[in-house]
Motif scaffolding. Structure first.
Motif, PDB file in Angstrom:
ATOM      1  N   PRO A 104     120.243 -35.527 -31.575  1.00 45.20           N
ATOM      2  CA  PRO A 104     120.357 -35.721 -30.128  1.00 45.20           C
ATOM      3  C   PRO A 104     121.724 -36.295 -29.777  1.00 45.20           C
ATOM      4  O   PRO A 104     122.330 -37.006 -30.572  1.00 45.20           O
ATOM      5  CB  PRO A 104     119.265 -36.739 -29.809  1.00 45.20           C
ATOM      6  N   ALA A 105     122.187 -35.990 -28.588  1.00 45.40           N
ATOM      7  CA  ALA A 105     123.485 -36.464 -28.134  1.00 45.40           C
ATOM      8  C   ALA A 105     123.486 -37.997 -28.076  1.00 45.40           C
ATOM      9  O   ALA A 105     122.440 -38.618 -27.949  1.00 45.40           O
ATOM     10  CB  ALA A 105     123.787 -35.893 -26.763  1.00 45.40           C
ATOM     11  N   VAL A 121     118.219 -46.538 -22.058  1.00 45.56           N
ATOM     12  CA  VAL A 121     116.982 -45.810 -22.321  1.00 45.56           C
ATOM     13  C   VAL A 121     116.218 -45.631 -21.008  1.00 45.56           C
ATOM     14  O   VAL A 121     116.074 -46.579 -20.225  1.00 45.56           O
ATOM     15  CB  VAL A 121     116.142 -46.557 -23.369  1.00 45.56           C
ATOM     16  N   ASP A 122     115.763 -44.422 -20.765  1.00 43.05           N
ATOM     17  CA  ASP A 122     115.042 -44.090 -19.541  1.00 43.05           C
ATOM     18  C   ASP A 122     113.724 -44.875 -19.465  1.00 43.05           C
ATOM     19  O   ASP A 122     112.930 -44.853 -20.405  1.00 43.05           O
ATOM     20  CB  ASP A 122     114.766 -42.572 -19.546  1.00 43.05           C
ATOM     21  N   PRO A 123     113.481 -45.606 -18.346  1.00 46.95           N
ATOM     22  CA  PRO A 123     112.239 -46.397 -18.237  1.00 46.95           C
ATOM     23  C   PRO A 123     110.964 -45.551 -18.308  1.00 46.95           C
ATOM     24  O   PRO A 123     109.929 -46.027 -18.791  1.00 46.95           O
ATOM     25  CB  PRO A 123     112.368 -47.093 -16.885  1.00 46.95           C
ATOM     26  N   CYS A 135     112.568 -38.117 -22.566  1.00 47.48           N
ATOM     27  CA  CYS A 135     113.381 -38.425 -23.732  1.00 47.48           C
ATOM     28  C   CYS A 135     114.157 -39.705 -23.461  1.00 47.48           C
ATOM     29  O   CYS A 135     114.155 -40.207 -22.335  1.00 47.48           O
ATOM     30  CB  CYS A 135     114.312 -37.251 -24.026  1.00 47.48           C
ATOM     31  N   GLN A 136     114.825 -40.230 -24.492  1.00 54.31           N
ATOM     32  CA  GLN A 136     115.508 -41.518 -24.340  1.00 54.31           C
ATOM     33  C   GLN A 136     116.527 -41.485 -23.201  1.00 54.31           C
ATOM     34  O   GLN A 136     116.681 -42.460 -22.484  1.00 54.31           O
ATOM     35  CB  GLN A 136     116.189 -41.892 -25.650  1.00 54.31           C
ATOM     36  N   ASP A 137     117.234 -40.349 -23.029  1.00 49.63           N
ATOM     37  CA  ASP A 137     118.259 -40.293 -21.986  1.00 49.63           C
ATOM     38  C   ASP A 137     117.701 -39.915 -20.623  1.00 49.63           C
ATOM     39  O   ASP A 137     118.036 -40.522 -19.615  1.00 49.63           O
ATOM     40  CB  ASP A 137     119.403 -39.349 -22.402  1.00 49.63           C
TER      41      ASP A 137
END
Ligand SMILES: *[C@@H]1O[C@H](CO)[C@@H](O)[C@H](O)[C@H]1NC(C)=O
Ligand SMILES: *[C@@H]1O[C@H](CO)[C@@H](O)[C@H](O)[C@H]1NC(C)=O
Ligand SMILES: *[C@@H]1O[C@H](CO)[C@@H](O)[C@H](O)[C@H]1NC(C)=O
Ligand SMILES: *[C@@H]1O[C@H](CO)[C@@H](O)[C@H](O)[C@H]1NC(C)=O
Ligand SMILES: *[C@@H]1O[C@H](CO)[C@@H](O)[C@H](O)[C@H]1NC(C)=O
Ligand SMILES: *[C@@H]1O[C@H](CO)[C@@H](O)[C@H](O)[C@H]1NC(C)=O
Ligand SMILES: *[C@@H]1O[C@H](CO)[C@@H](O)[C@H](O)[C@H]1NC(C)=O
Ligand SMILES: *[C@@H]1O[C@H](CO)[C@@H](O)[C@H](O)[C@H]1NC(C)=O
Ligand SMILES: *[C@@H]1O[C@H](CO)[C@@H](O)[C@H](O)[C@H]1NC(C)=O
Ligand SMILES: *[C@@H]1O[C@H](CO)[C@@H](O)[C@H](O)[C@H]1NC(C)=O
Ligand SMILES: *[C@@H]1O[C@H](CO)[C@@H](O)[C@H](O)[C@H]1NC(C)=O
Length: 290
Positions: free
Chosen positions: A27-28, A33-35, A263-265
């Motif tokens: 992953p990039a 981190v997206d809530p 996803c995290q982003d």
């Protein structure tokens, strides 16, 4: 240069174990981190319901982390309830591996005299299927059977299947029947007789619970048969499996209900960006570029 995708279906447990997952490209690099990802990463636990994730939500999981019929609330911090299309079910057993749970109608918990008479929601079969030991319509309860208008002309013997309820301060006479009403011989006479009742409620029950009522018919065996609950099976679709394999958490859009992979982003429509997921059906399938 795209990896070859193969159609896949019937994602049974055995198939999953035999499945090879190859993640191509990392992953990039990520910032904050997206809530939504964090909310959907949490699992929920209450009583017998342990470590539940998608499609379940409620407690620490936001509504967009699950599907509408899978909302969990926790009664007295010990009893998990599932709100399926506005009807509460008590979760008695929960197995996330087999995706099977045992549930019972909350309004019928410890009683055959609920304050209002409602059938089990039809909606239940759009999100779940009944387990094979469940008989969805072999138990019918009739209420308010006071004035049988035709009882002088129809002879029906109903040994021990009468019960009494006091509902809203009124005595209500009821009957229970442990056969599918549509299959009863002499259905015309039967429905004419029970047409004299104010209401009827059809309840799912396991085959063994139905047999227990039949071997010892009484109000108390009906209550314990209903309290044994019945089995529901759910499935997690392929899109979610791919999302999870790419490091994401399954969920849906706040409004439309469309699938989203958190996803995290940020969120994506199917899998986390920069990641391709190749699921091989056989160990000899080729997955190289080309
Ligand atoms: C739930 O998760 C906890 C912590 O990861 C683990 O110790 C426990 O065994 C899990 N329980 C079940 C029923 O999977
Ligand atoms: C089920 O959830 C809906 C929406 O959140 C809520 O309005 C309703 O009161 C709940 N039903 C029950 C029986 O708890
Ligand atoms: C779920 O079912 C599997 C397979 O039958 C079993 O091995 C496992 O112990 C069960 N888990 C729970 C929490 O009951
Ligand atoms: C009992 O009273 C409640 C509240 O007034 C009402 O909603 C319910 O339908 C009544 N039940 C019966 C069986 O009449
Ligand atoms: C429950 O379903 C049965 C059969 O489908 C129907 O005859 C009955 O009227 C329903 N009861 C209620 C309270 O809606
Ligand atoms: C059926 O319901 C009506 C209206 O709620 C009530 O007046 C009547 O007494 C009920 N009949 C029986 C037999 O309970
Ligand atoms: C229910 O009540 C009626 C009249 O109040 C009575 O005749 C009958 O025996 C009772 N039935 C049961 C199963 O208790
Ligand atoms: C359920 O009902 C069907 C027919 O309506 C009947 O054949 C079957 O024997 C019933 N099951 C039990 C356990 O009574
Ligand atoms: C009583 O019987 C008559 C004639 O068989 C029928 O038309 C009527 O619908 C029955 N009444 C009820 C309440 O079932
Ligand atoms: C069953 O019926 C008996 C006698 O009619 C009554 O005393 C008892 O409270 C009832 N039990 C339940 C669980 O409804
Ligand atoms: C969904 O709504 C919640 C609260 O209203 C918000 O925090 C969240 O960012 C929204 N998620 C998406 C993907 O729109």
């Amino acid at each position: 240069m795209h990896p070859r995708r193969r159609p896949f279906r019937d994602l049974s447990l055995g198939f999953l174990i035999a499945t090879a997952l190859i993640l191509v490209r990392a992953p990039a690099a990520r910032g904050a981190v997206d809530p939504s990802y964090l909310s959907c990463s949490s699992t929920i636990s209450c009583g017998v319901l342990q470590n539940a994730s998608y499609p379940f939500w409620g407690l620490t999981r936001a509504s967009y982390c699950g599907l509408p019929d899978f909302q969990v609330t926790c009664l007295d911090n010990t009893t998990p309830l599932l709100n399926i299309s506005n009807q509460n079910f008590r979760v008695l057993q929960f197995n996330d591996t087999t995706k099977v749970m045992t549930v019972a109608r909350e309004d019928y918990w410890n009683t055959i005299c609920p304050t209002s008479f409602v059938n089990t929601t039809q909606e239940i079969t759009s999100s779940f299927s009944y387990t094979s030991d469940t008989l969805p319509s072999n138990l019918t309860l009739y209420y308010g059977c006071g004035g049988f208008p035709n009882q002088t002309t129809i002879q029906i013997t109903l040994p021990n299947c009468q019960f009494n309820c006091t509902i809203n301060g009124t005595n209500v006479i009821g009957y229970f029947i442990t056969k599918k009403v549509s299959d009863i011989a002499n259905a015309a006479a039967f429905s004419s007789y029970f047409g004299g009742c104010n209401s009827s409620v059809v309840l799912p029950a396991t085959q063994s619970a139905i047999e227990e009522i039949q071997s010892s018919p009484s109000n108390t065996t009906v209550v314990s048969a209903i309290d044994e609950g019945f089995g529901l099976q759910w499935t997690v679709d392929e899109t979610c499996i791919s999302c999870h394999a790419s490091g994401g958490q399954c969920g849906r859009k706040n409004r439309s209900g469309e699938f989203l992979c958190y996803c995290q982003d940020k969120s994506y429509s199917s899998t986390c960006s920069g990641t391709s997921v190749v699921i091989l059906e056989h160990c000899y399938d080729d997955f190289g570029p080309g």
